[in-house]
Design an enzyme around this catalytic site. Sequence first.
Site, PDB file in Angstrom:
ATOM      1  N   PRO A 276       0.789  -1.254  -0.088  1.00 24.64           N
ATOM      2  CG  PRO A 276       0.299  -0.911   2.299  1.00 24.64           C
ATOM      3  CD  PRO A 276       0.866  -1.938   1.280  1.00 24.64           C
ATOM      4  N   GLY A 277       0.386   2.214  -0.618  1.00 24.00           N
ATOM      5  CA  GLY A 277       0.925   3.706  -0.614  1.00 24.00           C
ATOM      6  C   GLY A 277       0.054   4.385   0.127  1.00 24.00           C
ATOM      7  NE  ARG A 278      -4.957   6.280  -4.023  1.00 23.71           N
ATOM      8  CZ  ARG A 278      -4.492   7.085  -4.984  1.00 23.71           C
ATOM      9  NH1 ARG A 278      -4.725   8.362  -4.759  1.00 23.71           N
ATOM     10  NH2 ARG A 278      -4.115   6.717  -6.224  1.00 23.71           N
ATOM     11  NE  ARG A 314      -4.115  11.892  -6.405  1.00 23.85           N
ATOM     12  CZ  ARG A 314      -5.047  11.802  -6.247  1.00 23.85           C
ATOM     13  NH1 ARG A 314      -5.832  12.547  -5.746  1.00 23.85           N
ATOM     14  NH2 ARG A 314      -5.804  10.803  -6.923  1.00 23.85           N
ATOM     15  CE1 TYR A 318      -3.192  10.348 -12.423  1.00 29.12           C
ATOM     16  CE2 TYR A 318      -3.031  11.416 -10.426  1.00 29.12           C
ATOM     17  CZ  TYR A 318      -2.637  10.613 -11.479  1.00 29.12           C
ATOM     18  OH  TYR A 318      -1.225  10.232 -11.332  1.00 29.12           O
ATOM     19  CB  CYS A 344       1.245  30.735 -17.121  1.00 30.85           C
ATOM     20  SG  CYS A 344       1.697  32.166 -16.176  1.00 30.85           S
ATOM     21  CE1 TYR A 373       1.477   7.378  -6.122  1.00 34.55           C
ATOM     22  CE2 TYR A 373      -0.599   7.155  -4.951  1.00 34.55           C
ATOM     23  CZ  TYR A 373       0.614   6.516  -5.314  1.00 34.55           C
ATOM     24  OH  TYR A 373       0.628   5.071  -5.204  1.00 34.55           O
TER      25      TYR A 373
HETATM   26  N1  LLP Z   1       2.448  -1.472  -6.059  1.00 34.23           N
HETATM   27  C1  LLP Z   1       2.427  -1.198  -7.540  1.00 34.23           C
HETATM   28  C2  LLP Z   1       3.283  -2.002  -8.448  1.00 34.23           C
HETATM   29  C3  LLP Z   1       1.950   0.257  -7.863  1.00 34.23           C
HETATM   30  O1  LLP Z   1       2.234   0.451  -9.280  1.00 34.23           O
HETATM   31  C4  LLP Z   1       1.402   1.078  -7.110  1.00 34.23           C
HETATM   32  C5  LLP Z   1       1.008   2.237  -7.474  1.00 34.23           C
HETATM   33  C6  LLP Z   1       1.246   0.760  -5.700  1.00 34.23           C
HETATM   34  C7  LLP Z   1       1.712  -0.614  -5.101  1.00 34.23           C
HETATM   35  C8  LLP Z   1       0.782   1.697  -4.767  1.00 34.23           C
HETATM   36  O2  LLP Z   1      -0.523   1.728  -5.031  1.00 34.23           O
HETATM   37  P1  LLP Z   1      -1.503   2.459  -3.697  1.00 34.23           P
HETATM   38  O3  LLP Z   1      -1.602   1.653  -2.539  1.00 34.23           O
HETATM   39  O4  LLP Z   1      -0.799   3.772  -3.397  1.00 34.23           O
HETATM   40  O5  LLP Z   1      -2.799   2.739  -4.532  1.00 34.23           O
HETATM   41  N2  LLP Z   1      -0.274   9.041  -9.021  1.00 34.23           N
HETATM   42  C9  LLP Z   1      -1.564   8.337  -8.875  1.00 34.23           C
HETATM   43  C10 LLP Z   1      -1.410   7.077  -8.183  1.00 34.23           C
HETATM   44  C11 LLP Z   1      -0.468   6.305  -9.118  1.00 34.23           C
HETATM   45  C12 LLP Z   1      -0.364   4.723  -8.645  1.00 34.23           C
HETATM   46  C13 LLP Z   1       0.813   4.129  -9.293  1.00 34.23           C
HETATM   47  N3  LLP Z   1       1.010   2.898  -8.779  1.00 34.23           N
HETATM   48  C14 LLP Z   1      -2.557   9.203  -7.939  1.00 34.23           C
HETATM   49  O6  LLP Z   1      -2.151  10.411  -7.608  1.00 34.23           O
HETATM   50  O7  LLP Z   1      -3.620   9.005  -7.776  1.00 34.23           O
END
Ligand code: LLP
Length: 414
Positions: A276-278, A314, A318, A344, A373
Amino acid sequence: MHYFTYRGNELYAEGVPLEALAREYGTPLYVYSKSTILRHIKAYKKAFCETGGILCFALKANSNGSVLKLLAEEGAGADIVSGGELFRALKAGISPSKIVYAGVGKTADEIAYALRKKILMFNVESGEELEMINSVAGELGAKAPVALRVNPDVDPRTHPYISTGMKKYKFGMPVEDALEFYGRAARMEHILVRGIHQHIGSQLTEVAPFRDALKKVLQLIKRLRATGVELTHLDIGGGLGIRYSKEENPPVPEELAGGLLPLIKAVPGLTVVVEPGRSIIGNAGVLLTKCLYRKKTGEKNFVIVDAGMNDLLRPSLYGAFHEILPARRNRRGSQVADVVGPICESGDFLAKDRRLAMVKNGEILCVMGAGAYGYSMSSNYNSRPRAAEVMVDGEKHFLIRKRETYKDLIRGEL
Ligand code: LLP
């Protein structure tokens, strides 16, 4: 859940008023809540690690060293996609034995760096990459642990730019070809087949697509075992969403685990990796920005603030929704306005046609859910120095990244 709440009319990060932070550190300013981050790490640990799983934080969401240190102290690993992220993860004290490395374009140098550091596994995205890893490992006299990233062709029902697990996207290998690729990998001298990887997209708000993808992958694992390929690691990816708007009700880690682990238990001998990231850092961070000017055209009200798409991309990229709250509530009523930055470009906005508290020049607005992000996608576009970052811990606060200066803008130019 997060620890940004109003006390009276003032919005606080834990025990600190956000307005005071804006005054002390200036704006635009990213502010993180340590308790929120810890809460989310613990939720993942409880859901996945107590049964032996490995939590690998996706650095792309936020790679500030202080955030990573916190994760390292909690025993988390990392999901990386570049040599730079590997460098950051190691520097923060994350154990290489808990680092997984994905991405469709790993270079030979990056592969060598990761091999020398002995990471847990490469999540391999193509046959040609597999050959490259085999060859680099051969040069180093090493054996490269790999998982193949399979593309299960499942619709995660999210924004197309952050959807990955469908055939039309560049990620992973088609499930149908996986048997053949595993066969090839198993025959390569410098490859150690260790696992399998899926990641179908980001900001998923239901468990069902995760389950659909997982079922296909578990089927594949069984077929592989029948052919003598024994996998020990199952990386289920990241992607759990957060609540940006009140209409969104994403599951919590426990619900995700509840939907997935019983399926996985039916195939014994697998260590689960989750990336997880987000959902760890997203709503643990806000972006503070100051209202500079207001203006009305015949059609619209604009609130012009000092944070732009270079600080938080973002909304522009998006069309993403971020709630915007005043640091100090007032009784002036509300208006419908576009909240725009100084860049700009007409695409430079933080919110469009948004009902929002009436603000005056000099007042602070808080862009919520900006921890993931946000800073990590920020840039110097329009030669704007990047924002500072602050960590709040109870009543205390620490600068964890200095605001860039004009000199920083030209550092490295010859
Ligand atoms: N693992 C892989 C292989 C990934 O490509 C990603 C995110 C994650 C884990 C983590 O995903 P999360 O848990 O954060 O959803 N910039 C975009 C999000 C791009 C995500 C790319 N890959 C945004 O601001 O929504």
